[in-house]
Design a protein around this motif. Structure first.
Motif, PDB file in Angstrom:
ATOM      1  N   GLY A  39     -26.472  10.959  -4.687  1.00 24.15           N
ATOM      2  CA  GLY A  39     -26.431   9.528  -4.995  1.00 24.15           C
ATOM      3  C   GLY A  39     -25.021   8.975  -4.910  1.00 24.15           C
ATOM      4  N   MET A  40     -24.051   9.728  -5.424  1.00 22.45           N
ATOM      5  CA  MET A  40     -22.650   9.300  -5.341  1.00 22.45           C
ATOM      6  C   MET A  40     -22.188   9.218  -3.895  1.00 22.45           C
ATOM      7  SD  MET A  40     -20.413  10.998  -8.415  1.00 22.45           S
ATOM      8  CE  MET A  40     -21.229  12.590  -8.510  1.00 22.45           C
ATOM      9  N   ASP A  41     -22.513  10.252  -3.117  1.00 19.27           N
ATOM     10  CA  ASP A  41     -22.098  10.275  -1.717  1.00 19.27           C
ATOM     11  C   ASP A  41     -22.703   9.101  -0.944  1.00 19.27           C
ATOM     12  OD1 ASP A  41     -20.552  12.542  -2.027  1.00 19.27           O
ATOM     13  OD2 ASP A  41     -22.147  13.916  -1.408  1.00 19.27           O
ATOM     14  N   LEU A  42     -23.988   8.868  -1.183  1.00 17.14           N
ATOM     15  CA  LEU A  42     -24.662   7.791  -0.458  1.00 17.14           C
ATOM     16  C   LEU A  42     -24.100   6.433  -0.861  1.00 17.14           C
ATOM     17  CD1 LEU A  42     -26.753   6.968   1.571  1.00 17.14           C
ATOM     18  CD2 LEU A  42     -28.516   7.136  -0.201  1.00 17.14           C
ATOM     19  N   MET A  43     -23.858   6.226  -2.157  1.00 14.95           N
ATOM     20  CA  MET A  43     -23.229   4.977  -2.589  1.00 14.95           C
ATOM     21  C   MET A  43     -21.886   4.773  -1.915  1.00 14.95           C
ATOM     22  SD  MET A  43     -23.853   4.119  -6.626  1.00 14.95           S
ATOM     23  CE  MET A  43     -23.446   5.738  -7.263  1.00 14.95           C
ATOM     24  N   MET A  44     -21.100   5.849  -1.858  1.00 13.55           N
ATOM     25  CA  MET A  44     -19.771   5.741  -1.264  1.00 13.55           C
ATOM     26  C   MET A  44     -19.850   5.348   0.201  1.00 13.55           C
ATOM     27  SD  MET A  44     -16.719   8.578  -1.002  1.00 13.55           S
ATOM     28  CE  MET A  44     -17.553   9.520   0.300  1.00 13.55           C
ATOM     29  N   TRP A  45     -20.763   5.987   0.959  1.00 16.30           N
ATOM     30  CA  TRP A  45     -20.823   5.683   2.383  1.00 16.30           C
ATOM     31  C   TRP A  45     -21.440   4.321   2.661  1.00 16.30           C
ATOM     32  CZ3 TRP A  45     -17.480   7.602   5.274  1.00 16.30           C
ATOM     33  CH2 TRP A  45     -17.016   8.903   5.101  1.00 16.30           C
ATOM     34  N   ILE A  46     -22.386   3.896   1.828  1.00 16.42           N
ATOM     35  CA  ILE A  46     -22.885   2.524   1.966  1.00 16.42           C
ATOM     36  C   ILE A  46     -21.756   1.544   1.663  1.00 16.42           C
ATOM     37  CG2 ILE A  46     -24.438   0.779   1.010  1.00 16.42           C
ATOM     38  CD1 ILE A  46     -26.452   3.004   0.467  1.00 16.42           C
ATOM     39  N   GLY A  47     -21.015   1.809   0.580  1.00 15.34           N
ATOM     40  CA  GLY A  47     -19.913   0.927   0.199  1.00 15.34           C
ATOM     41  C   GLY A  47     -18.836   0.858   1.265  1.00 15.34           C
ATOM     42  N   LEU A  48     -18.450   2.006   1.806  1.00 18.70           N
ATOM     43  CA  LEU A  48     -17.429   2.018   2.858  1.00 18.70           C
ATOM     44  C   LEU A  48     -17.935   1.341   4.122  1.00 18.70           C
ATOM     45  CD1 LEU A  48     -15.940   5.602   2.381  1.00 18.70           C
ATOM     46  CD2 LEU A  48     -14.787   3.426   1.950  1.00 18.70           C
ATOM     47  N   SER A  49     -19.212   1.532   4.428  1.00 22.69           N
ATOM     48  CA  SER A  49     -19.798   0.886   5.597  1.00 22.69           C
ATOM     49  C   SER A  49     -19.800  -0.633   5.435  1.00 22.69           C
ATOM     50  CB  SER A  49     -21.224   1.403   5.802  1.00 22.69           C
ATOM     51  OG  SER A  49     -21.812   0.821   6.945  1.00 22.69           O
ATOM     52  N   LEU A  50     -20.106  -1.109   4.231  1.00 24.07           N
ATOM     53  CA  LEU A  50     -20.076  -2.556   3.971  1.00 24.07           C
ATOM     54  C   LEU A  50     -18.647  -3.092   4.006  1.00 24.07           C
ATOM     55  CD1 LEU A  50     -22.741  -2.876   1.121  1.00 24.07           C
ATOM     56  CD2 LEU A  50     -22.885  -3.845   3.425  1.00 24.07           C
ATOM     57  N   ALA A  51     -17.698  -2.281   3.516  1.00 20.69           N
ATOM     58  CA  ALA A  51     -16.296  -2.702   3.590  1.00 20.69           C
ATOM     59  C   ALA A  51     -15.881  -2.869   5.047  1.00 20.69           C
ATOM     60  CB  ALA A  51     -15.404  -1.670   2.889  1.00 20.69           C
ATOM     61  N   MET A  52     -16.225  -1.899   5.885  1.00 16.07           N
ATOM     62  CA  MET A  52     -15.924  -1.996   7.309  1.00 16.07           C
ATOM     63  C   MET A  52     -16.644  -3.184   7.937  1.00 16.07           C
ATOM     64  SD  MET A  52     -14.466  -0.809  10.058  1.00 16.07           S
ATOM     65  CE  MET A  52     -14.005   0.923   9.945  1.00 16.07           C
ATOM     66  N   TYR A 199     -20.781   3.734  -9.274  1.00 10.79           N
ATOM     67  CA  TYR A 199     -21.728   2.622  -9.373  1.00 10.79           C
ATOM     68  C   TYR A 199     -21.009   1.300  -9.646  1.00 10.79           C
ATOM     69  CZ  TYR A 199     -25.942   0.034 -10.703  1.00 10.79           C
ATOM     70  OH  TYR A 199     -26.960  -0.886 -10.766  1.00 10.79           O
ATOM     71  N   LEU A 200     -19.967   1.354 -10.463  1.00  7.26           N
ATOM     72  CA  LEU A 200     -19.195   0.146 -10.750  1.00  7.26           C
ATOM     73  C   LEU A 200     -18.563  -0.399  -9.465  1.00  7.26           C
ATOM     74  CD1 LEU A 200     -17.930  -1.866 -12.735  1.00  7.26           C
ATOM     75  CD2 LEU A 200     -16.092  -0.211 -13.135  1.00  7.26           C
ATOM     76  N   VAL A 201     -17.959   0.485  -8.679  1.00  3.32           N
ATOM     77  CA  VAL A 201     -17.369   0.059  -7.405  1.00  3.32           C
ATOM     78  C   VAL A 201     -18.470  -0.398  -6.444  1.00  3.32           C
ATOM     79  CG1 VAL A 201     -15.961   0.783  -5.437  1.00  3.32           C
ATOM     80  CG2 VAL A 201     -15.413   1.616  -7.719  1.00  3.32           C
ATOM     81  N   PHE A 202     -19.624   0.256  -6.520  1.00  3.14           N
ATOM     82  CA  PHE A 202     -20.754  -0.097  -5.659  1.00  3.14           C
ATOM     83  C   PHE A 202     -21.219  -1.525  -5.928  1.00  3.14           C
ATOM     84  CE2 PHE A 202     -25.366   0.369  -4.490  1.00  3.14           C
ATOM     85  CZ  PHE A 202     -25.165   0.629  -3.141  1.00  3.14           C
ATOM     86  N   ILE A 203     -21.315  -1.892  -7.187  1.00  2.64           N
ATOM     87  CA  ILE A 203     -21.715  -3.263  -7.551  1.00  2.64           C
ATOM     88  C   ILE A 203     -20.742  -4.272  -6.943  1.00  2.64           C
ATOM     89  CG2 ILE A 203     -21.951  -4.897  -9.453  1.00  2.64           C
ATOM     90  CD1 ILE A 203     -22.915  -2.583 -11.197  1.00  2.64           C
ATOM     91  N   ILE A 204     -19.451  -4.022  -7.126  1.00  7.60           N
ATOM     92  CA  ILE A 204     -18.435  -4.934  -6.592  1.00  7.60           C
ATOM     93  C   ILE A 204     -18.559  -5.050  -5.078  1.00  7.60           C
ATOM     94  CG2 ILE A 204     -15.948  -5.269  -6.272  1.00  7.60           C
ATOM     95  CD1 ILE A 204     -15.562  -3.827  -8.989  1.00  7.60           C
ATOM     96  N   THR A 205     -18.701  -3.909  -4.410  1.00  5.04           N
ATOM     97  CA  THR A 205     -18.741  -3.900  -2.945  1.00  5.04           C
ATOM     98  C   THR A 205     -19.955  -4.635  -2.399  1.00  5.04           C
ATOM     99  OG1 THR A 205     -17.632  -1.743  -2.957  1.00  5.04           O
ATOM    100  CG2 THR A 205     -18.677  -2.426  -0.904  1.00  5.04           C
ATOM    101  N   VAL A 206     -21.122  -4.335  -2.949  1.00  2.66           N
ATOM    102  CA  VAL A 206     -22.357  -4.955  -2.452  1.00  2.66           C
ATOM    103  C   VAL A 206     -22.321  -6.464  -2.645  1.00  2.66           C
ATOM    104  CG1 VAL A 206     -24.852  -5.154  -2.851  1.00  2.66           C
ATOM    105  CG2 VAL A 206     -23.785  -2.895  -2.744  1.00  2.66           C
ATOM    106  N   LEU A 207     -21.905  -6.910  -3.822  1.00  4.59           N
ATOM    107  CA  LEU A 207     -21.888  -8.350  -4.094  1.00  4.59           C
ATOM    108  C   LEU A 207     -20.841  -9.075  -3.256  1.00  4.59           C
ATOM    109  CD1 LEU A 207     -22.449  -8.456  -7.966  1.00  4.59           C
ATOM    110  CD2 LEU A 207     -24.118  -8.796  -6.130  1.00  4.59           C
TER     111      LEU A 207
END
Length: 352
Positions: A39-52, A199-207
């Motif tokens: 779950g952590m790995d997937l959140m990170m790669w989704i977050g990095l993908s959205l950042a890119m 998850y905290l960073v994930f919330i920020i990134t997605v929004l």
């Protein structure tokens, strides 16, 4: 239509709920450690993908040096925790262990108070944000006048320039080359603690990624992606929009560098590998360029595929993945989102 009522917003909300539920299951001992780690790995790669996506999918600019911002976040976390606060953390943990022994408890069960961990995480994130924004603005003004392959090549140079600057600072001002001499102050944290940081960073990134996409900035970036010259003619300040997008993308990536460094125990092994940038680019390409949902779909395809091929094929996983990715990109240049839009027109409003 209100930005909150757009169909794609509910996709973002559903994504946050999904990973929130996974975290709660792990918090209450339901599910395995592997589930939390994945779950952590997937959140990170989704977050990095959205950042890119903010600079690539939204604006159409391919950055091979985006991993430099992950490295900046990693360095910031290592500096705050493993250098500035190392002695204080060690002293606090020793005191907690002493109290545990006096109370007849196992000293290995103690951990730094949540408030202290959150403070360290927040300060690290703030430092990473400041450094990332400074680098992004300075570099953006230098390279964002370039286009196409010239911009992509310039970002590769950015990666190496910043990497050697960080290593120079580590060697000459901190007394460590690539973090080899940095301490590792254990704070007694568990996987679920690291999960909530992610998850905290994930919330920020997605929004942030969502609201950039549906904002005036997002529409300006879309105009740049489709035809930059035409966008300038109709009054879009293309250079300003690109610098802002590049800065937001770098800032988000730096936050993931902080989260990953907390999880990987402050070794300060700043990872400037271009492979990270390539993965972020591939996830956007597989999912579909130009949308908010594309990078998410691409991550959900790429990460499980990578994990399973590594489990099955070991060192040959990268070869298998390389072949599969070539096939996907060759036969579906518009990505999964493009296919879904063509075959299921009713889904288009969800795939913006």
């Amino acid at each position: 239509m209100s930005k909150i009522k757009r169909p794609s917003f509910y996709i973002a909300l559903g994504l946050l709920i999904l990973f929130g539920v996974i975290g709660l299951l792990g918090q209450y001992g339901i599910g395995s450690e592997q589930m939390i780690a994945n779950g952590m790995d997937l959140m990170m790669w989704i977050g990095l993908s959205l950042a890119m996506a903010v600079i690539m999918s939204y604006a159409g600019y391919v950055s091979f040096g985006h991993t430099v911002f992950i490295g900046i976040g990693s360095f910031a976390a290592a500096y705050i925790v493993a250098i500035r606060n190392y002695d204080a953390i060690i002293a606090a943990m020793n005191e907690l262990r002493r109290q545990a022994i006096e109370a007849g408890l196992s000293p290995s069960s103690v951990s730094l108070p949540t408030s202290e961990v959150l403070k360290l995480f927040t300060v690290s994130s703030l430092l990473a944000s400041v450094l990332a924004v400074l680098v992004a603005v300075i570099v953006g003004y230098a390279v964002l006048r370039l286009r196409g392959a010239f911009f992509a090549i310039a970002t590769i140079g950015l990666n190496y320039v910043v990497m050697y600057i960080v290593l120079f600072i580590l060697k000459n001002y901190i007394g460590s080359i690539e973090g080899q001499e940095l301490g590792n102050p254990s704070m007694g944290l568990t996987n679920i603690d690291f999960y909530w940081m992610h998850y905290l960073v994930f919330i920020i990134t997605v929004l942030v990624a969502y609201f950039v996409r549906v904002s005036r900035l997002g529409y300006g970036l879309a105009a740049i992606r489709e035809d930059e010259d035409a966008a300038e003619v109709i009054g879009v300040d293309t250079f300003k929009y690109k610098v802002v997008a590049f800065t937001i993308a770098g800032w988000l990536a730096s936050l993931w560098g902080v989260a990953r460094e907390f999880r990987t125990s402050f070794s300060a092994q700043v990872d400037f590998s271009l492979l990270n940038s390539v993965v972020m680019l591939l996830e956007n390409a597989i999912g579909g360029i130009g949308s908010f949902t594309g990078p998410i779909i691409g991550s959900f395809i790429y990460y499980p595929l990578k994990w399973y091929t590594q489990t099955i094929a070991g060192v040959f996983a990268l070869v298998i993945l390389g072949i599969l990715i070539i096939l996907v990109v060759s036969f579906t240049p518009r990505g999964v989102v493009g296919i879904l839009r063509d075959r299921f027109p009713r889904l288009r409003k969800y795939l913006e």
